[in-house]
Design a protein around this motif. Structure first.
Motif, PDB file in Angstrom:
ATOM      1  N   SER A 180      33.772  52.664  68.537  1.00 64.06           N
ATOM      2  CA  SER A 180      34.550  53.694  67.853  1.00 64.06           C
ATOM      3  C   SER A 180      34.476  55.605  68.070  1.00 64.06           C
ATOM      4  O   SER A 180      35.274  55.972  67.596  1.00 64.06           O
ATOM      5  N   SER A 181      33.287  55.292  68.513  1.00 61.16           N
ATOM      6  CA  SER A 181      32.463  56.502  68.756  1.00 61.16           C
ATOM      7  C   SER A 181      31.676  57.072  70.370  1.00 61.16           C
ATOM      8  O   SER A 181      30.819  57.325  70.374  1.00 61.16           O
ATOM      9  N   SER A 182      32.209  55.582  71.308  1.00 61.38           N
ATOM     10  CA  SER A 182      31.660  55.740  72.767  1.00 61.38           C
ATOM     11  C   SER A 182      32.065  55.241  73.492  1.00 61.38           C
ATOM     12  O   SER A 182      33.068  54.714  73.731  1.00 61.38           O
ATOM     13  N   ASN A 183      31.874  55.303  75.205  1.00 58.91           N
ATOM     14  CA  ASN A 183      32.062  54.576  76.034  1.00 58.91           C
ATOM     15  C   ASN A 183      31.709  53.296  75.934  1.00 58.91           C
ATOM     16  O   ASN A 183      30.029  53.312  76.170  1.00 58.91           O
ATOM     17  N   ILE A 184      31.759  52.276  76.485  1.00 58.78           N
ATOM     18  CA  ILE A 184      31.021  50.992  76.809  1.00 58.78           C
ATOM     19  C   ILE A 184      30.868  50.708  78.420  1.00 58.78           C
ATOM     20  O   ILE A 184      31.873  50.359  78.945  1.00 58.78           O
ATOM     21  N   PHE A 185      29.551  50.311  78.600  1.00 58.00           N
ATOM     22  CA  PHE A 185      29.868  49.782  79.961  1.00 58.00           C
ATOM     23  C   PHE A 185      28.931  48.099  79.903  1.00 58.00           C
ATOM     24  O   PHE A 185      28.282  48.199  78.965  1.00 58.00           O
ATOM     25  N   ILE A 186      29.219  47.357  81.115  1.00 61.43           N
ATOM     26  CA  ILE A 186      28.295  45.841  81.010  1.00 61.43           C
ATOM     27  C   ILE A 186      27.705  46.615  82.574  1.00 61.43           C
ATOM     28  O   ILE A 186      28.045  46.969  83.373  1.00 61.43           O
ATOM     29  N   VAL A 187      26.738  45.697  83.043  1.00 55.74           N
ATOM     30  CA  VAL A 187      25.995  45.462  83.980  1.00 55.74           C
ATOM     31  C   VAL A 187      26.287  43.770  84.579  1.00 55.74           C
ATOM     32  O   VAL A 187      25.356  43.230  83.737  1.00 55.74           O
ATOM     33  N   LYS A 188      26.385  43.197  86.091  1.00 59.42           N
ATOM     34  CA  LYS A 188      26.380  42.296  86.203  1.00 59.42           C
ATOM     35  C   LYS A 188      25.801  42.422  87.612  1.00 59.42           C
ATOM     36  O   LYS A 188      27.105  43.202  88.459  1.00 59.42           O
ATOM     37  N   ASN A 189      24.915  41.684  88.060  1.00 66.53           N
ATOM     38  CA  ASN A 189      24.314  41.750  89.653  1.00 66.53           C
ATOM     39  C   ASN A 189      24.477  42.733  90.447  1.00 66.53           C
ATOM     40  O   ASN A 189      24.708  43.488  91.264  1.00 66.53           O
ATOM     41  N   GLY A 190      24.179  43.902  88.513  1.00 69.14           N
ATOM     42  CA  GLY A 190      23.213  45.230  89.202  1.00 69.14           C
ATOM     43  C   GLY A 190      24.745  46.235  89.871  1.00 69.14           C
ATOM     44  O   GLY A 190      24.727  47.519  89.767  1.00 69.14           O
ATOM     45  N   THR A 191      25.839  45.924  89.677  1.00 65.64           N
ATOM     46  CA  THR A 191      27.154  46.175  89.150  1.00 65.64           C
ATOM     47  C   THR A 191      27.497  47.239  88.156  1.00 65.64           C
ATOM     48  O   THR A 191      27.995  46.061  87.053  1.00 65.64           O
ATOM     49  N   VAL A 192      27.405  48.761  88.046  1.00 64.15           N
ATOM     50  CA  VAL A 192      27.835  49.017  86.768  1.00 64.15           C
ATOM     51  C   VAL A 192      29.415  48.752  86.022  1.00 64.15           C
ATOM     52  O   VAL A 192      29.865  49.525  87.368  1.00 64.15           O
TER      53      VAL A 192
END
Length: 284
Positions: A180-192
């Motif tokens: 709602s007031s941010s960007n979202i990131f995930i990490v999988k197997n070392g990749t952002v």
């Protein structure tokens, strides 16, 4: 903070007033920015102000100031309020005109407002991580414009607050967009991974700093849409914003994100982000 900017003047904040027919007040007809200040210095100010100009142009507001003039005004305001650690809020509206949905046909002067606020770094949350909820993204289709029209964001943030959570992660169907007031990131197997910068999200300044740090430090990056299933199966999840910096997410809808602890890639990016702050603004 005692002083504020109204148009090109720095005045007592208690004296700052706008007309009831200002189009920002009546229609949300304007755009805004929030700039972080560390050690009395603005962080990524030029990037924020360039986005401010772009957002303004996207809704047909011609700024009566250059970026250099805005920078000087904000520097003076910061110094006047002796702001060392906090934020500068800046907004511009189309101006004052009789209430009518179409743009005014007569020439009007945009209204510029800015003020400062003392805001500490969220050091405890940065260390432990935060909890979040999921919510359907009901916003309009020009989220790349940093518009004053934030009602849908507020409803998402309020829902998170009512659940005792820090943030709401928004999604359109199965596709994750942003907080709602941010960007979202995930990490999988070392990749952002994070959503590509298109009309469905705000092109975050902190997001861009993180992506640049990844590239400079051989951390693999993909800017692409990812799904709710990928979010649930991620090794790590974090969010990024001007005030939250690189914030680990440890829980989503009551379920662990990753292993429920801030992960190694997130920790590395936190370290690199602090180094970038210190490069621009001095030691924290």
């Amino acid at each position: 903070m005692k002083f504020a900017i109204l148009n090109s003047q720095i005045i007592e904040r208690s004296e700052a007033r706008v007309d009831v027919e200002d189009r920002g007040y009546q229609f949300g007809d304007g755009v805004y920015e929030v700039i972080r200040v560390y050690n009395g210095r603005m962080f990524t100010a030029n990037e924020h102000l360039n986005r401010f100009v772009k957002s303004s142009a996207s809704i047909g507001i011609t700024l009566p100031y250059t970026i250099e003039q805005l920078t000087q005004l904000l520097e003076e305001l910061k110094e006047k309020n002796n702001l060392q650690l906090g934020t500068i809020y800046l907004q511009i509206t189309r101006g004052v005109a009789p209430r009518n949905h179409p743009f005014p046909t007569e020439e009007i002067v945009p209204t510029l407002v800015a003020y400062t606020k003392e805001v500490g770094r969220p050091v405890e949350s940065l260390a432990t991580g935060v909890t979040t909820i999921l919510t359907e993204d009901i916003r309009w289709l020009r989220c790349d414009i940093k518009s004053l029209n934030l009602l849908a964001n507020l409803l998402a943030k309020q829902k998170a607050a009512e659940e005792g959570c820090f943030e709401a992660i928004q999604h359109r169907g199965q596709d994750v967009t942003e907080g709602s007031s941010s960007n979202i990131f995930i990490v999988k197997n070392g990749t952002v991974m994070t959503h590509q910068s298109d009309n469905l999200i705000l092109k975050g300044i902190t997001k861009d700093v993180i992506l640049d740090l990844c590239l400079k430090n051989n951390i693999r990056v993909q800017e692409r849409t990812f799904t709710l299933d990928e979010l649930a199966q991620a090794d790590e999840v974090f969010l990024a914003s001007t005030t939250a910096e690189v914030m680990p997410i440890i829980e989503i809808d009551g379920k662990k994100a990753g292993d429920g602890q801030p992960g190694p890639v997130t920790r590395k990016l936190q370290e690199l982000f602090v180094q970038e702050i210190e490069r621009q603004c001095g030691n924290l």
